[in-house]
Design a protein around this motif. Structure first.
Motif, PDB file in Angstrom:
ATOM      1  N   GLY A   4       0.728  -1.206   0.022  1.00 48.82           N
ATOM      2  CA  GLY A   4       0.088   0.080   0.190  1.00 48.82           C
ATOM      3  C   GLY A   4       0.720   1.241  -0.141  1.00 48.82           C
ATOM      4  N   HIS A   5       0.305   2.197  -0.239  1.00 44.97           N
ATOM      5  CA  HIS A   5       1.127   3.704  -0.129  1.00 44.97           C
ATOM      6  C   HIS A   5       0.141   4.875   0.315  1.00 44.97           C
ATOM      7  N   GLY A   6       0.676   5.935   0.609  1.00 48.48           N
ATOM      8  CA  GLY A   6      -0.101   7.282   1.211  1.00 48.48           C
ATOM      9  C   GLY A   6       0.501   8.260   0.290  1.00 48.48           C
ATOM     10  N   THR A   7       0.191   8.619  -0.912  1.00 43.50           N
ATOM     11  CA  THR A   7       0.828   9.745  -1.617  1.00 43.50           C
ATOM     12  C   THR A   7       2.170   9.154  -2.142  1.00 43.50           C
ATOM     13  N   GLY A   8       2.293   7.876  -2.437  1.00 45.72           N
ATOM     14  CA  GLY A   8       3.597   7.376  -3.048  1.00 45.72           C
ATOM     15  C   GLY A   8       4.617   7.063  -1.950  1.00 45.72           C
ATOM     16  N   ASN A   9       4.310   7.172  -0.848  1.00 48.13           N
ATOM     17  CA  ASN A   9       5.100   6.735   0.367  1.00 48.13           C
ATOM     18  C   ASN A   9       4.954   5.212   0.589  1.00 48.13           C
ATOM     19  N   ASP A  10       5.378   4.347   0.130  1.00 47.92           N
ATOM     20  CA  ASP A  10       5.111   2.759  -0.111  1.00 47.92           C
ATOM     21  C   ASP A  10       5.573   2.023   1.030  1.00 47.92           C
ATOM     22  N   PHE A  11       4.330   1.103   1.369  1.00 50.09           N
ATOM     23  CA  PHE A  11       4.639   0.084   2.630  1.00 50.09           C
ATOM     24  C   PHE A  11       4.331  -1.297   2.058  1.00 50.09           C
ATOM     25  N   VAL A  12       5.272  -2.270   2.652  1.00 51.78           N
ATOM     26  CA  VAL A  12       4.579  -3.746   2.930  1.00 51.78           C
ATOM     27  C   VAL A  12       3.872  -3.773   4.183  1.00 51.78           C
ATOM     28  N   LEU A  13       2.757  -4.317   4.219  1.00 55.00           N
ATOM     29  CA  LEU A  13       1.960  -4.682   5.274  1.00 55.00           C
ATOM     30  C   LEU A  13       1.523  -6.097   5.681  1.00 55.00           C
ATOM     31  N   VAL A  14       1.954  -6.465   7.051  1.00 53.67           N
ATOM     32  CA  VAL A  14       1.560  -7.938   7.450  1.00 53.67           C
ATOM     33  C   VAL A  14       0.623  -7.779   8.406  1.00 53.67           C
ATOM     34  N   ALA A  15      -0.279  -8.498   8.497  1.00 57.44           N
ATOM     35  CA  ALA A  15      -1.079  -8.705   9.616  1.00 57.44           C
ATOM     36  C   ALA A  15      -0.709  -9.921  10.549  1.00 57.44           C
ATOM     37  N   ASP A  16      -0.490  -9.513  11.671  1.00 56.34           N
ATOM     38  CA  ASP A  16       0.223 -10.535  12.665  1.00 56.34           C
ATOM     39  C   ASP A  16      -0.446 -10.251  14.134  1.00 56.34           C
ATOM     40  N   PRO A  17      -1.654 -10.506  14.087  1.00 56.75           N
ATOM     41  CA  PRO A  17      -2.422 -10.136  15.475  1.00 56.75           C
ATOM     42  C   PRO A  17      -1.777 -10.793  16.903  1.00 56.75           C
ATOM     43  N   ASP A  18      -1.376 -11.783  16.810  1.00 51.92           N
ATOM     44  CA  ASP A  18      -0.624 -12.625  18.042  1.00 51.92           C
ATOM     45  C   ASP A  18       0.653 -12.579  17.932  1.00 51.92           C
ATOM     46  N   ASP A  19       1.502 -11.880  17.076  1.00 52.89           N
ATOM     47  CA  ASP A  19       2.941 -11.656  17.281  1.00 52.89           C
ATOM     48  C   ASP A  19       3.414 -13.085  17.101  1.00 52.89           C
ATOM     49  N   ALA A  20       3.057 -13.567  15.794  1.00 51.60           N
ATOM     50  CA  ALA A  20       3.374 -14.984  15.333  1.00 51.60           C
ATOM     51  C   ALA A  20       5.037 -14.829  14.527  1.00 51.60           C
ATOM     52  N   TYR A  21       5.010 -13.775  13.975  1.00 46.72           N
ATOM     53  CA  TYR A  21       6.000 -13.600  12.860  1.00 46.72           C
ATOM     54  C   TYR A  21       7.126 -12.631  13.764  1.00 46.72           C
ATOM     55  N   ARG A  22       8.209 -13.124  13.563  1.00 50.48           N
ATOM     56  CA  ARG A  22       9.305 -12.444  14.314  1.00 50.48           C
ATOM     57  C   ARG A  22      10.131 -11.790  13.199  1.00 50.48           C
ATOM     58  N   ILE A  23       9.658 -10.592  12.347  1.00 49.89           N
ATOM     59  CA  ILE A  23      10.338  -9.987  11.434  1.00 49.89           C
ATOM     60  C   ILE A  23      11.456  -9.050  11.859  1.00 49.89           C
ATOM     61  N   ASP A  24      12.612  -9.389  11.843  1.00 50.39           N
ATOM     62  CA  ASP A  24      13.897  -8.758  12.454  1.00 50.39           C
ATOM     63  C   ASP A  24      14.319  -7.700  11.345  1.00 50.39           C
ATOM     64  N   GLU A  25      15.520  -7.230  11.456  1.00 48.41           N
ATOM     65  CA  GLU A  25      16.011  -5.775  11.041  1.00 48.41           C
ATOM     66  C   GLU A  25      16.549  -6.504   9.690  1.00 48.41           C
ATOM     67  N   GLU A  26      16.994  -7.561   9.640  1.00 46.81           N
ATOM     68  CA  GLU A  26      17.736  -8.107   8.491  1.00 46.81           C
ATOM     69  C   GLU A  26      16.668  -8.511   7.225  1.00 46.81           C
ATOM     70  N   THR A  27      15.545  -9.261   7.852  1.00 47.29           N
ATOM     71  CA  THR A  27      14.494  -9.613   6.986  1.00 47.29           C
ATOM     72  C   THR A  27      13.779  -8.575   6.420  1.00 47.29           C
ATOM     73  N   THR A  28      13.532  -7.654   7.323  1.00 46.54           N
ATOM     74  CA  THR A  28      12.688  -6.283   6.960  1.00 46.54           C
ATOM     75  C   THR A  28      13.499  -5.729   5.694  1.00 46.54           C
ATOM     76  N   ALA A  29      14.660  -5.620   5.759  1.00 39.15           N
ATOM     77  CA  ALA A  29      15.462  -4.882   4.841  1.00 39.15           C
ATOM     78  C   ALA A  29      15.362  -5.800   3.577  1.00 39.15           C
ATOM     79  N   ARG A  30      15.358  -6.916   3.498  1.00 40.93           N
ATOM     80  CA  ARG A  30      15.401  -7.895   2.079  1.00 40.93           C
ATOM     81  C   ARG A  30      14.162  -7.907   1.685  1.00 40.93           C
ATOM     82  N   ILE A  31      12.956  -7.828   2.503  1.00 39.80           N
ATOM     83  CA  ILE A  31      11.607  -7.636   1.837  1.00 39.80           C
ATOM     84  C   ILE A  31      11.504  -6.308   1.388  1.00 39.80           C
ATOM     85  N   CYS A  32      11.932  -5.326   1.798  1.00 41.41           N
ATOM     86  CA  CYS A  32      11.807  -3.971   1.225  1.00 41.41           C
ATOM     87  C   CYS A  32      12.820  -3.632  -0.028  1.00 41.41           C
ATOM     88  N   ASP A  33      13.620  -4.510  -0.413  1.00 37.71           N
ATOM     89  CA  ASP A  33      14.747  -4.245  -1.221  1.00 37.71           C
ATOM     90  C   ASP A  33      13.880  -4.246  -2.491  1.00 37.71           C
TER      91      ASP A  33
END
Length: 311
Positions: A21-50
């Motif tokens: 998604g995006h807001g005026t071109g500022n874009d994001f990957v969004l993940v629904a993790d209501p119960d904190d099941a995914y541990r998305i660390d710094e390195e993984t975030t950088a890879r997903i956003c590459d």
């Protein structure tokens, strides 16, 4: 030649559903993790956003119930209605206090995922590392109470009107600037001509001296001529976000830019502003809140453009 299958580079995150998604071109990957099941660390975030080897985004937003995170528990002590926490990281994986475009897209995502029911005119409190933020749904987008703004170096600003110098590629000399906090740090400088704004090269981070303790986002602002039209101040902005680079928009940056230009304009400057960014236009409004402190409202659209799963 035999080609053997390789293990997914995402490990336990393989198959994780996500949205873009995006807001005026500022874009994001969004993940629904209501119960904190995914541990998305710094390195993984950088890879997903590459933008070449991953999904590509200015940042990653995880929707998690506030009670599952220490920062969320802190928010709940003063805002028990803030069930959902916006766990936001920049594209380099660094955790960030607040994102004005991101929080609008975050609420739009919660609605899309069926995690909240919010009709037009309704309001929700969202937990962030910058505190609880009230977000109101409107016909054409969302309006966020971003909270108060403040000068980061008030003594220097009050004596000189500026408190720092900024050097950037494409700008021949260092320019005086003003440091503004919107819960996260910003350094704002004004330019005189459109050619100066167009000529900036923002691939490398600008140099700010002195730099706020946590680093700084840097906003380059061109006031319109005339500055005010029909009671609304109009400015154009480009921004270099710490940990990301140049982005098409920055919500907190738009608020900081309007605050700085309004501060320099002095008495009689308007409370309502239109901030033009490469990705569109956002509105910024200053108002006296119930606590007697001046707050800032940020308004703008939010869009979801894709759903997918990590391979």
């Amino acid at each position: 030649m035999n080609v053997q299958a390789t293990q997914s580079p995402w490990g336990i995150l393989s198959g994780m559903p996500l949205s873009k998604g995006h807001g005026t071109g500022n874009d994001f990957v969004l993940v629904a993790d209501p119960d904190d099941a995914y541990r998305i660390d710094e390195e993984t975030t950088a890879r997903i956003c590459d933008r070449h080897l991953g999904i590509g985004a200015d940042g990653l937003i995880r929707a998690v119930r506030s009670r599952h995170l220490p920062e969320g528990a802190d928010v709940l002590r003063t805002a028990p209605e803030a069930e959902w926490f916006m766990d936001y990281r920049n594209s380099d994986g660094s955790a960030v206090e607040m994102c004005g475009n991101g929080v609008r897209v975050f609420v739009h995502f919660l609605i899309d995922q069926g995690l909240v029911d919010l009709a037009e005119g309704g309001e929700i409190l969202v937990g962030t590392r910058g505190g609880a933020k009230a977000v109101k749904r409107e016909k054409d987008g969302y309006v966020v109470d971003m909270g108060p703004w403040e000068l980061i170096f008030p003594d220097e600003a009050s004596s000189r009107g500026t408190d720092s110098l900024v050097e950037a590629d494409g700008m021949p000399v260092a320019r005086p600037a003003l440091s503004i906090s919107m819960g996260n740090p910003h350094t704002v400088l004004a330019l005189a001509h459109a050619d100066e704004l167009r000529g900036l090269e923002l691939h490398r981070p600008p140099h700010v001296e002195p730099v706020p303790q946590a680093g700084s986002n840097v906003e380059f602002v061109l006031p319109s001529e005339p500055l005010v039209t029909d009671g609304i101040g109009v400015i154009t902005m480009r921004v270099h976000e710490r940990g990301v680079g140049e982005t098409h928009s920055c919500g907190t940056g738009a608020c900081a830019a309007a605050a700085a230009i309004r501060y320099w304009a002095g008495r009689g400057a308007p409370d309502d502003w239109a901030v033009q960014v490469p990705g569109g236009v956002v509105s910024v409004t200053f108002f006296a809140a119930a606590d007697g402190v001046e707050h800032v409202l940020l308004g703008g659209p939010a869009e979801l453009v894709a759903s997918a799963k990590l391979s």
